[in-house]
Scaffold this motif. Structure first.
Motif, short mmCIF file in Angstrom:
data_model
loop_
_atom_site.label_atom_id
_atom_site.label_comp_id
_atom_site.label_asym_id
_atom_site.label_seq_id
_atom_site.Cartn_x
_atom_site.Cartn_y
_atom_site.Cartn_z
N ILE A 107 0.87 -1.17 0.00
CA ILE A 107 0.00 0.00 0.00
C ILE A 107 0.91 1.22 0.00
CG2 ILE A 107 -1.74 1.33 1.24
CD1 ILE A 107 -2.78 -1.31 2.42
N LYS A 108 0.97 1.88 -1.11
CA LYS A 108 1.88 3.01 -1.28
C LYS A 108 1.23 4.30 -0.79
CE LYS A 108 4.96 0.35 -3.05
NZ LYS A 108 5.96 -0.18 -2.16
N ALA A 109 1.06 4.37 0.53
CA ALA A 109 0.47 5.57 1.14
C ALA A 109 1.11 5.77 2.50
CB ALA A 109 -1.04 5.40 1.27
N ASP A 110 0.95 6.96 3.02
CA ASP A 110 1.51 7.30 4.32
C ASP A 110 0.47 7.24 5.43
OD1 ASP A 110 4.31 8.23 3.43
OD2 ASP A 110 2.93 9.26 2.07
N ALA A 111 -0.80 7.22 5.04
CA ALA A 111 -1.91 7.09 6.00
C ALA A 111 -3.09 6.47 5.27
CB ALA A 111 -2.29 8.44 6.59
N PHE A 112 -3.91 5.75 6.02
CA PHE A 112 -5.13 5.16 5.47
C PHE A 112 -6.26 5.45 6.44
CE2 PHE A 112 -8.32 2.22 4.22
CZ PHE A 112 -8.09 1.95 2.88
N LEU A 113 -7.29 6.14 5.96
CA LEU A 113 -8.44 6.50 6.79
C LEU A 113 -9.70 5.87 6.23
CD1 LEU A 113 -7.69 10.31 7.27
CD2 LEU A 113 -7.27 8.47 8.91
N ASN A 114 -10.49 5.28 7.13
CA ASN A 114 -11.76 4.69 6.72
C ASN A 114 -12.87 5.73 6.76
OD1 ASN A 114 -11.19 1.80 6.29
ND2 ASN A 114 -10.57 1.84 8.43
N LYS A 115 -13.71 5.73 5.71
CA LYS A 115 -14.92 6.55 5.70
C LYS A 115 -16.01 5.79 6.45
CE LYS A 115 -14.22 8.51 1.07
NZ LYS A 115 -14.80 8.58 -0.28
N PRO A 116 -16.92 6.44 7.11
CA PRO A 116 -16.95 7.89 7.30
C PRO A 116 -15.82 8.31 8.23
CG PRO A 116 -18.68 6.88 8.61
CD PRO A 116 -18.03 5.77 7.81
N LEU A 117 -15.36 9.53 8.01
CA LEU A 117 -14.31 10.04 8.87
C LEU A 117 -14.65 11.45 9.32
CD1 LEU A 117 -11.86 12.02 7.20
CD2 LEU A 117 -12.05 9.97 5.87
N ARG A 118 -14.03 11.84 10.41
CA ARG A 118 -14.22 13.19 10.93
C ARG A 118 -13.12 14.08 10.35
NH1 ARG A 118 -13.30 10.43 15.24
NH2 ARG A 118 -11.80 11.94 16.05
N PHE A 119 -13.45 15.35 10.19
CA PHE A 119 -12.46 16.28 9.66
C PHE A 119 -11.21 16.32 10.53
CE2 PHE A 119 -10.59 20.57 9.53
CZ PHE A 119 -10.05 20.49 8.26
N GLU A 120 -11.38 16.20 11.83
CA GLU A 120 -10.23 16.23 12.74
C GLU A 120 -9.23 15.12 12.42
OE1 GLU A 120 -13.44 16.35 13.79
OE2 GLU A 120 -13.46 18.50 14.24
N GLN A 121 -9.75 13.93 12.02
CA GLN A 121 -8.85 12.83 11.65
C GLN A 121 -8.02 13.20 10.42
OE1 GLN A 121 -12.34 10.10 11.38
NE2 GLN A 121 -10.89 8.58 12.19
N LEU A 122 -8.71 13.73 9.41
CA LEU A 122 -8.03 14.11 8.18
C LEU A 122 -7.03 15.23 8.45
CD1 LEU A 122 -7.68 13.85 5.13
CD2 LEU A 122 -9.58 15.47 4.86
N LYS A 123 -7.45 16.24 9.19
CA LYS A 123 -6.58 17.38 9.48
C LYS A 123 -5.33 16.92 10.24
CE LYS A 123 -6.51 21.94 11.52
NZ LYS A 123 -6.85 22.58 12.77
N TYR A 124 -5.51 16.02 11.20
CA TYR A 124 -4.37 15.51 11.95
C TYR A 124 -3.34 14.86 11.02
CZ TYR A 124 -1.54 12.43 14.83
OH TYR A 124 -0.46 11.78 15.40
N GLU A 125 -3.81 14.02 10.09
CA GLU A 125 -2.90 13.33 9.18
C GLU A 125 -2.25 14.31 8.21
OE1 GLU A 125 -1.72 10.45 9.53
OE2 GLU A 125 -3.16 9.57 10.91
N VAL A 126 -2.99 15.29 7.73
CA VAL A 126 -2.42 16.30 6.83
C VAL A 126 -1.31 17.05 7.55
CG1 VAL A 126 -2.89 18.49 5.65
CG2 VAL A 126 -4.47 16.56 5.37
N GLU A 127 -1.60 17.50 8.77
CA GLU A 127 -0.59 18.25 9.53
C GLU A 127 0.62 17.38 9.86
OE1 GLU A 127 -2.86 19.72 12.84
OE2 GLU A 127 -3.64 21.41 11.67
N ARG A 128 0.39 16.12 10.16
CA ARG A 128 1.49 15.21 10.47
C ARG A 128 2.41 15.01 9.26
NH1 ARG A 128 2.62 9.75 9.99
NH2 ARG A 128 0.66 9.24 8.97
N LEU A 129 1.81 14.93 8.08
CA LEU A 129 2.57 14.61 6.87
C LEU A 129 3.18 15.83 6.18
CD1 LEU A 129 0.22 11.83 5.52
CD2 LEU A 129 2.50 11.53 6.52
N ILE A 130 2.58 17.00 6.38
CA ILE A 130 3.14 18.23 5.79
C ILE A 130 3.92 18.93 6.90
CG2 ILE A 130 2.67 20.50 4.85
CD1 ILE A 130 0.29 19.44 3.43
N LYS A 131 5.22 18.88 6.76
CA LYS A 131 6.09 19.53 7.76
C LYS A 131 7.06 20.45 7.09
CE LYS A 131 5.60 15.84 11.00
NZ LYS A 131 6.01 14.61 11.50
#
Length: 128
Positions: free
Chosen positions: A104-128
């Motif tokens: 799986i060529k990804a840095d995070a995998f999130l299951n739908k339905p998801l909360r925005f906070e989950q997505l935002k956390y992963e975005v912030e973690r991966l964009i540094k």
């Protein structure tokens, strides 16, 4: 300071309409694509800092394929895969094991339905 650029790829317009404005409100520049093909075209002509990619679009494995092609060209490019496949057909994907991370060529995998906070956390973690 320029905004980090996110490519948000999902064939569900409702999902894009829910999450893209929230990402923009959080300070990101978001470009939307509704297919693997459109995402590849956008990636070829523009620069992004991260991609959020739905697993199932025009094909059941479109997200896996897109992530593979992106990582083949740019191994360090951060990708978040999102999918409702767990709830829809009972397949459970994660990045918890070495074997799964190998294919799986990804840095995070999130299951739908998801909360925005989950997505935002992963975005912030991966964009540094």
């Amino acid at each position: 300071m320029s905004k980090n650029r996110i490519l948000f790829v999902d064939d569900d317009p409702d999902f894009r309409q829910e999450f893209c404005p929230l990402l923009e409100a959080a300070g990101y520049a978001v470009t939307q694509a509704d297919s693997e093909k459109q995402a590849e075209e956008l990636m070829a002509k523009d620069a992004f800092d991260l991609a959020v990619v739905d697993l199932r679009m025009e094909r059941p494995d479109s997200g896996f394929t897109l992530a593979y092609h992106i990582k083949k060209q740019t191994p360090d490019f951060p990708i978040i895969l999102v999918s409702a496949v767990n709830g829809e057909i009972g397949l459970n994907f994660s990045l918890n094991s070495k074997a799964e991370r190998a294919w799986i060529k990804a840095d995070a995998f999130l299951n739908k339905p998801l909360r925005f906070e989950q997505l935002k956390y992963e975005v912030e973690r991966l964009i540094k």
